[in-house]
Scaffold this motif. Structure first.
Motif, PDB file in Angstrom:
ATOM      1  N   LEU A  80     109.200   3.401  -4.711  1.00 26.91           N
ATOM      2  CA  LEU A  80     107.801   3.483  -5.105  1.00 26.91           C
ATOM      3  C   LEU A  80     106.971   3.964  -3.933  1.00 26.91           C
ATOM      4  O   LEU A  80     107.399   3.892  -2.778  1.00 26.91           O
ATOM      5  N   VAL A  81     105.809   4.471  -4.246  1.00 24.38           N
ATOM      6  CA  VAL A  81     104.880   4.944  -3.228  1.00 24.38           C
ATOM      7  C   VAL A  81     103.581   4.174  -3.392  1.00 24.38           C
ATOM      8  O   VAL A  81     103.031   4.083  -4.494  1.00 24.38           O
ATOM      9  N   LEU A  82     103.113   3.601  -2.300  1.00 24.79           N
ATOM     10  CA  LEU A  82     101.852   2.875  -2.283  1.00 24.79           C
ATOM     11  C   LEU A  82     100.863   3.647  -1.420  1.00 24.79           C
ATOM     12  O   LEU A  82     101.260   4.439  -0.563  1.00 24.79           O
ATOM     13  N   ASP A  83      99.603   3.403  -1.640  1.00 22.39           N
ATOM     14  CA  ASP A  83      98.553   4.026  -0.850  1.00 22.39           C
ATOM     15  C   ASP A  83      97.773   2.922  -0.138  1.00 22.39           C
ATOM     16  O   ASP A  83      97.302   1.980  -0.788  1.00 22.39           O
ATOM     17  N   SER A  84      97.653   3.020   1.162  1.00 20.19           N
ATOM     18  CA  SER A  84      96.984   1.963   1.922  1.00 20.19           C
ATOM     19  C   SER A  84      95.525   1.796   1.501  1.00 20.19           C
ATOM     20  O   SER A  84      95.016   0.675   1.487  1.00 20.19           O
ATOM     21  N   ASP A  85      94.859   2.878   1.145  1.00 22.45           N
ATOM     22  CA  ASP A  85      93.463   2.755   0.702  1.00 22.45           C
ATOM     23  C   ASP A  85      93.372   1.937  -0.579  1.00 22.45           C
ATOM     24  O   ASP A  85      92.441   1.150  -0.758  1.00 22.45           O
ATOM     25  N   THR A  86      94.337   2.110  -1.476  1.00 14.16           N
ATOM     26  CA  THR A  86      94.358   1.327  -2.712  1.00 14.16           C
ATOM     27  C   THR A  86      94.606  -0.145  -2.398  1.00 14.16           C
ATOM     28  O   THR A  86      93.967  -1.029  -2.969  1.00 14.16           O
ATOM     29  N   LEU A  87      95.528  -0.416  -1.476  1.00 15.49           N
ATOM     30  CA  LEU A  87      95.794  -1.798  -1.099  1.00 15.49           C
ATOM     31  C   LEU A  87      94.555  -2.465  -0.508  1.00 15.49           C
ATOM     32  O   LEU A  87      94.329  -3.662  -0.694  1.00 15.49           O
ATOM     33  N   LEU A  88      93.750  -1.696   0.188  1.00 15.28           N
ATOM     34  CA  LEU A  88      92.565  -2.250   0.841  1.00 15.28           C
ATOM     35  C   LEU A  88      91.296  -2.141   0.001  1.00 15.28           C
ATOM     36  O   LEU A  88      90.206  -2.427   0.482  1.00 15.28           O
ATOM     37  N   SER A  89      91.431  -1.755  -1.254  1.00 15.87           N
ATOM     38  CA  SER A  89      90.244  -1.544  -2.093  1.00 15.87           C
ATOM     39  C   SER A  89      89.432  -2.825  -2.290  1.00 15.87           C
ATOM     40  O   SER A  89      88.232  -2.759  -2.514  1.00 15.87           O
ATOM     41  N   GLU A  90      90.056  -3.988  -2.184  1.00 20.97           N
ATOM     42  CA  GLU A  90      89.326  -5.251  -2.332  1.00 20.97           C
ATOM     43  C   GLU A  90      89.076  -5.936  -0.984  1.00 20.97           C
ATOM     44  O   GLU A  90      88.691  -7.096  -0.940  1.00 20.97           O
ATOM     45  N   ALA A  91      89.297  -5.209   0.096  1.00 16.11           N
ATOM     46  CA  ALA A  91      89.135  -5.799   1.423  1.00 16.11           C
ATOM     47  C   ALA A  91      87.699  -6.247   1.644  1.00 16.11           C
ATOM     48  O   ALA A  91      86.750  -5.617   1.186  1.00 16.11           O
ATOM     49  N   VAL A  92      87.560  -7.325   2.353  1.00 15.24           N
ATOM     50  CA  VAL A  92      86.252  -7.867   2.718  1.00 15.24           C
ATOM     51  C   VAL A  92      85.933  -7.349   4.112  1.00 15.24           C
ATOM     52  O   VAL A  92      86.788  -7.386   4.995  1.00 15.24           O
ATOM     53  N   GLU A  93      84.748  -6.866   4.330  1.00 16.65           N
ATOM     54  CA  GLU A  93      84.403  -6.219   5.602  1.00 16.65           C
ATOM     55  C   GLU A  93      83.952  -7.202   6.675  1.00 16.65           C
ATOM     56  O   GLU A  93      83.095  -6.899   7.473  1.00 16.65           O
ATOM     57  N   SER A  94      84.553  -8.372   6.711  1.00 18.25           N
ATOM     58  CA  SER A  94      84.158  -9.365   7.702  1.00 18.25           C
ATOM     59  C   SER A  94      85.375 -10.180   8.114  1.00 18.25           C
ATOM     60  O   SER A  94      86.279 -10.391   7.323  1.00 18.25           O
ATOM     61  N   ASP A  95      85.377 -10.645   9.363  1.00 21.97           N
ATOM     62  CA  ASP A  95      86.454 -11.518   9.828  1.00 21.97           C
ATOM     63  C   ASP A  95      86.326 -12.912   9.237  1.00 21.97           C
ATOM     64  O   ASP A  95      87.290 -13.652   9.161  1.00 21.97           O
ATOM     65  N   ALA A  96      85.129 -13.269   8.847  1.00 20.38           N
ATOM     66  CA  ALA A  96      84.893 -14.605   8.306  1.00 20.38           C
ATOM     67  C   ALA A  96      85.129 -14.613   6.797  1.00 20.38           C
ATOM     68  O   ALA A  96      84.849 -13.632   6.106  1.00 20.38           O
TER      69      ALA A  96
END
Length: 172
Positions: A80-96
């Motif tokens: 399978l092929v994954l895309d890192s941008d897709t994996l990070l689509s729900e990333a929160v832009e904070s360390d907290a």
């Protein structure tokens, strides 16, 4: 992040290869997050560390992630092929990550230090209960329910609190 040459990558691999997987993640995390003191990396919420590691991987090797998994039933290899941008689509832009409250108990998102504390536990249920206890930062004076009774509910809420702490793929 400084550019890494082939010899740098090889040295990093040689340093990390004899270490536990959690220690390898922190070794790479130090490279991915040079803005943080190394000692603080183990206390970052898992999703924050995962996001940094995925971004590091993308910077070094590109956004395309070629992977494979063996079928549990027949043993056939599925590529399978994954895309890192897709994996990070729900990333929160904070360390907290905000704490959450369930039945008067307050919980924080798990970190690598918590996983290290339960890594040797052979029983997954015991490990989950211990992890729940480690992430509980405040308890009510007179709890209506026992902490362990909240395990499933807290786990479900933590998925929304720290969406990149764990990735699940549904493959057939």
């Amino acid at each position: 992040m400084a550019a890494l040459g082939h010899s740098d990558l090889l040295a990093l691999w040689e340093t990390g290869s004899p270490r536990h997987g959690l220690d390898r993640a922190l070794l790479l995390g130090a490279l991915a997050r040079p803005d943080l003191p190394t000692a603080r990396l183990a206390d970052l919420p898992l999703g924050v560390l995962n996001e940094a590691l995925i971004r590091l991987r993308s910077a070094l090797f590109g956004h395309r992630i070629e992977a494979w998994v063996e079928c549990q039933h027949c043993g056939e290899r599925l590529e399978l092929v994954l895309d890192s941008d897709t994996l990070l689509s729900e990333a929160v832009e904070s360390d907290a990550r905000p704490d959450l409250e369930v039945a008067g108990f307050r919980f924080r998102a798990p970190c690598t230090r918590d996983l290290a504390a339960v890594a040797a536990e052979g029983n997954p249920e015991n490990a989950a209960r211990r992890l729940l206890d480690l992430c509980c930062v405040a308890r009510p004076a007179d709890p209506v329910v026992e902490l362990e009774a909240l395990l499933d509910e807290v786990e479900a809420v933590l998925e929304t609190l720290d969406p990149t702490a764990e990735f699940w793929l549904d493959l057939a």
